[in-house]
Motif scaffolding. Structure first.
Motif, PDB file in Angstrom:
ATOM      1  N   HIS A 104      39.567 -21.139  38.526  1.00 49.41           N
ATOM      2  CA  HIS A 104      40.160 -20.103  39.880  1.00 49.41           C
ATOM      3  C   HIS A 104      39.721 -19.776  40.350  1.00 49.41           C
ATOM      4  O   HIS A 104      39.838 -19.618  41.558  1.00 49.41           O
ATOM      5  CB  HIS A 104      41.039 -19.084  38.725  1.00 49.41           C
ATOM      6  CG  HIS A 104      41.858 -18.211  38.852  1.00 49.41           C
ATOM      7  ND1 HIS A 104      43.049 -18.542  39.521  1.00 49.41           N
ATOM      8  CD2 HIS A 104      41.058 -17.135  39.405  1.00 49.41           C
ATOM      9  CE1 HIS A 104      43.199 -17.522  39.957  1.00 49.41           C
ATOM     10  NE2 HIS A 104      42.315 -16.181  40.195  1.00 49.41           N
ATOM     11  N   GLU A 132      49.554 -17.493  40.910  1.00 47.14           N
ATOM     12  CA  GLU A 132      49.581 -15.975  40.118  1.00 47.14           C
ATOM     13  C   GLU A 132      51.031 -16.574  39.146  1.00 47.14           C
ATOM     14  O   GLU A 132      51.432 -16.455  38.103  1.00 47.14           O
ATOM     15  CB  GLU A 132      50.449 -15.297  40.894  1.00 47.14           C
ATOM     16  CG  GLU A 132      49.085 -14.033  41.266  1.00 47.14           C
ATOM     17  CD  GLU A 132      49.876 -12.618  41.805  1.00 47.14           C
ATOM     18  OE1 GLU A 132      50.962 -13.067  41.872  1.00 47.14           O
ATOM     19  OE2 GLU A 132      48.917 -12.474  43.018  1.00 47.14           O
ATOM     20  N   TYR A 134      51.650 -19.408  38.857  1.00 49.40           N
ATOM     21  CA  TYR A 134      50.924 -20.936  37.529  1.00 49.40           C
ATOM     22  C   TYR A 134      50.421 -20.644  36.227  1.00 49.40           C
ATOM     23  O   TYR A 134      50.101 -20.517  34.982  1.00 49.40           O
ATOM     24  CB  TYR A 134      49.581 -21.930  38.339  1.00 49.40           C
ATOM     25  CG  TYR A 134      49.236 -22.790  36.985  1.00 49.40           C
ATOM     26  CD1 TYR A 134      50.054 -23.952  37.267  1.00 49.40           C
ATOM     27  CD2 TYR A 134      47.644 -22.543  36.774  1.00 49.40           C
ATOM     28  CE1 TYR A 134      48.796 -25.241  36.383  1.00 49.40           C
ATOM     29  CE2 TYR A 134      47.171 -23.492  35.875  1.00 49.40           C
ATOM     30  CZ  TYR A 134      47.655 -24.389  36.404  1.00 49.40           C
ATOM     31  OH  TYR A 134      47.245 -25.429  35.060  1.00 49.40           O
ATOM     32  N   GLU A 135      49.407 -18.709  36.738  1.00 56.65           N
ATOM     33  CA  GLU A 135      49.082 -18.154  35.432  1.00 56.65           C
ATOM     34  C   GLU A 135      49.615 -17.666  34.902  1.00 56.65           C
ATOM     35  O   GLU A 135      49.659 -18.002  33.501  1.00 56.65           O
ATOM     36  CB  GLU A 135      47.867 -17.422  36.118  1.00 56.65           C
ATOM     37  CG  GLU A 135      46.714 -17.813  36.564  1.00 56.65           C
ATOM     38  CD  GLU A 135      45.955 -17.136  37.363  1.00 56.65           C
ATOM     39  OE1 GLU A 135      46.601 -16.040  37.837  1.00 56.65           O
ATOM     40  OE2 GLU A 135      44.987 -17.264  37.840  1.00 56.65           O
ATOM     41  N   GLN A 141      46.065 -21.164  29.292  1.00 59.76           N
ATOM     42  CA  GLN A 141      44.712 -21.549  30.323  1.00 59.76           C
ATOM     43  C   GLN A 141      43.761 -20.364  30.101  1.00 59.76           C
ATOM     44  O   GLN A 141      42.331 -20.086  30.336  1.00 59.76           O
ATOM     45  CB  GLN A 141      45.378 -22.266  31.757  1.00 59.76           C
ATOM     46  CG  GLN A 141      45.442 -23.205  32.672  1.00 59.76           C
ATOM     47  CD  GLN A 141      45.284 -24.239  31.249  1.00 59.76           C
ATOM     48  OE1 GLN A 141      43.406 -24.607  31.658  1.00 59.76           O
ATOM     49  NE2 GLN A 141      45.246 -25.707  32.021  1.00 59.76           N
ATOM     50  N   GLN A 142      44.691 -19.025  29.738  1.00 57.07           N
ATOM     51  CA  GLN A 142      44.023 -17.686  29.960  1.00 57.07           C
ATOM     52  C   GLN A 142      42.921 -17.591  28.787  1.00 57.07           C
ATOM     53  O   GLN A 142      42.183 -16.878  28.381  1.00 57.07           O
ATOM     54  CB  GLN A 142      44.933 -17.004  30.209  1.00 57.07           C
ATOM     55  CG  GLN A 142      45.566 -16.650  32.138  1.00 57.07           C
ATOM     56  CD  GLN A 142      47.184 -15.716  32.513  1.00 57.07           C
ATOM     57  OE1 GLN A 142      47.010 -15.133  30.837  1.00 57.07           O
ATOM     58  NE2 GLN A 142      46.669 -15.585  33.429  1.00 57.07           N
TER      59      GLN A 142
END
Length: 149
Positions: A104, A132, A134-135, A141-142
């Motif tokens: 990122h 933002e 996408y997250e 992913q996080q």
């Protein structure tokens, strides 16, 4: 560089003083044109009405060209700064990849680098806004990033 007003240039030209040192190009051109105008008037090559009309046109041209000149200088300085920062970002991207930095962060630097190289500040804002989104849509992913830490 000296910044003289039109009136200061006019007065120096009227009195036949040498052109002041370190004038920006638009100021040099204005001074030389004014000096020529006064010389032409003194030897009666032109009438007073013609001299007045031409001086008015010179003043308008001087102001327009001077603004444009300094705007171009500012753009060139910004361009040089963007080139310098792009080079730094390229180096940071490569170092980050080598060091295993979070993707990122690398992506953000790459977007900033592209933005600076193209002179498109909106591109970086749009990329960050989309990241933002996408997250928030991809919480997995996080979680993976959190597990790796």
């Amino acid at each position: 560089m000296k910044n003289l007003s039109f009136e200061e240039l006019e007065l120096a030209a009227y009195h036949g003083e040498p052109m002041p040192d370190k004038l920006p190009l638009p100021d040099q051109m204005c001074y030389l044109c004014l000096r020529c105008l006064y010389d032409s008037y003194r030897v009666k090559r032109i009438t007073k009405q013609v001299a007045i009309r031409e001086k008015k046109a010179m003043r308008q041209g001087f102001e327009e060209n001077r603004e444009d000149y300094f705007r171009q200088l500012a753009m060139y300085a910004q361009f040089q700064e963007d080139i310098r920062l792009s080079g730094m970002l390229l180096s940071e991207i490569l170092k980050g990849l080598h060091a295993g930095e979070e993707i990122h962060s690398i992506f953000d630097k790459a977007c900033e680098c592209i933005s600076r190289m193209t002179g498109d500040a909106v591109f970086l804002k749009l990329c960050r806004k989309e990241m933002e989104k996408y997250e928030s849509k991809h919480p997995i992913q996080q979680e993976r990033v959190a597990e790796d830490e």
